[in-house]
Design a protein around this motif. Structure first.
Motif, short mmCIF file in Angstrom:
data_model
loop_
_atom_site.label_atom_id
_atom_site.label_comp_id
_atom_site.label_asym_id
_atom_site.label_seq_id
_atom_site.Cartn_x
_atom_site.Cartn_y
_atom_site.Cartn_z
N VAL A 1 0.83 -1.20 0.00
CA VAL A 1 0.00 0.00 0.00
C VAL A 1 0.87 1.25 0.00
O VAL A 1 0.65 2.18 -0.80
N ILE A 2 1.84 1.28 0.89
CA ILE A 2 2.65 2.49 1.04
C ILE A 2 3.96 2.14 1.74
O ILE A 2 4.03 1.17 2.51
N ARG A 3 4.97 2.92 1.46
CA ARG A 3 6.32 2.70 1.96
C ARG A 3 6.89 4.01 2.48
O ARG A 3 6.70 5.06 1.85
N GLN A 4 7.58 3.94 3.61
CA GLN A 4 8.17 5.13 4.22
C GLN A 4 9.61 4.85 4.60
O GLN A 4 9.89 3.84 5.25
N GLU A 5 10.52 5.74 4.18
CA GLU A 5 11.90 5.64 4.65
C GLU A 5 12.04 6.46 5.92
O GLU A 5 11.56 7.59 5.99
N ALA A 6 12.71 5.91 6.91
CA ALA A 6 12.79 6.57 8.21
C ALA A 6 13.53 7.89 8.15
O ALA A 6 13.28 8.79 8.96
N TYR A 7 14.45 8.03 7.21
CA TYR A 7 15.25 9.26 7.16
C TYR A 7 14.46 10.41 6.52
O TYR A 7 14.89 11.56 6.58
N LYS A 8 13.32 10.10 5.94
CA LYS A 8 12.50 11.15 5.33
C LYS A 8 11.47 11.63 6.34
O LYS A 8 10.69 10.85 6.88
N GLN A 9 11.46 12.91 6.58
CA GLN A 9 10.50 13.47 7.53
C GLN A 9 9.11 13.60 6.91
O GLN A 9 8.11 13.57 7.62
N GLN A 10 9.07 13.76 5.60
CA GLN A 10 7.79 13.93 4.94
C GLN A 10 7.01 12.63 4.94
O GLN A 10 7.54 11.56 4.61
N ASN A 11 5.75 12.72 5.30
CA ASN A 11 4.90 11.53 5.32
C ASN A 11 4.59 11.07 3.90
O ASN A 11 4.25 11.87 3.04
#
Lengths: 116, 111
Positions: free
Chosen positions: A48-58
């Motif tokens: 569904v969705i992926r987030q990199e921890a170093y990116k602050q933007q949701n």
């Protein structure tokens, strides 16, 4: 070892409404990935969705968005304008950037029902 | 991304028999992974399969029960041996390209 917790075994939402699924995780690492997967009755695991921890933007993907709070180790999924096809099991998952592949941890899942 | 197929999609087997599940990926990958998903549960990693070497098994899973082959960079098999009703689960293969992509799963029922 990393752990992923989803405190809501089941959730329901009215069609066209918004719902938020909760996920918290525990890690001592500073860099990692977080994911939400959807598993409909067909049993196919769909990213569904992926987030990199170093990116602050949701991260955002159409009607799906996350609220990533790194300090709180929280990673909730918001589904807007819910549709009948959103009904599924949703799994939150953590992946370390180290220990390639063998450190992919899934939460217990939240079953989402969408009411017409 | 990756496109992954699995065969069979489902099977019903008798206690004491074995079933081999095939997993095919549309690109070459270093590692392939096998998961078990018991009814109503989340995914549990069984083992990691590297081409040209023995698979690495997670705690609670052993090679005699779940032998794995990895003959090339696009294919792997998982065998569930000497099955019992407790082995009734969905078995999924996956690959990791910074994101895990999954096959459609094999639903196994053991009578």
């Amino acid at each position: 070892a990393q752990t992923v917790t989803q405190s809501q075994p089941e959730m329901s939402v009215q069609e066209a409404e918004t719902v938020t699924l909760s996920c918290t995780y525990d890690t001592s690492e500073s860099d990692y990935y977080l994911f939400w997967y959807k598993q409909p009755p067909s049993r196919q695991m769909i990213l569904v969705i992926r987030q990199e921890a170093y990116k602050q933007q949701n991260a955002t993907e159409n009607r799906f968005s996350v609220n990533f709070q790194k300090a709180a180790k929280s990673f909730s999924l918001k589904i807007s304008d819910s549709q009948l096809g959103d009904a599924a099991m949703y799994f939150c998952a953590y992946r370390s950037v180290y220990n390639y592949g063998q450190n992919f941890v899934f939460g217990p899942g939240t079953r989402l029902s969408v009411l017409p | 991304s990756a496109v992954i197929s699995q065969k069979p999609s489902r099977d019903i087997c008798q206690r004491g028999t074995s079933l081999t599940i095939q997993c095919q990926v549309d690109s070459q990958v270093t590692m392939m992974f096998w998961y078990r998903q018991q009814p109503g549960q989340s995914l549990t990693l069984i083992a990691t399969a590297n081409q040209g070497s023995e698979a690495t098994y997670e705690s609670g899973f052993v090679i005699d029960k779940f032998p794995i082959s990895r003959p090339n960079l696009t294919f792997s098999t998982l065998t569930v041996s000497n099955m019992s009703p407790e082995d009734s689960s969905i078995y999924l293969c996956s690959v990791d390209l910074d994101t895990q992509y999954f096959g459609p799963g094999t639903r196994l029922t053991v009578l």
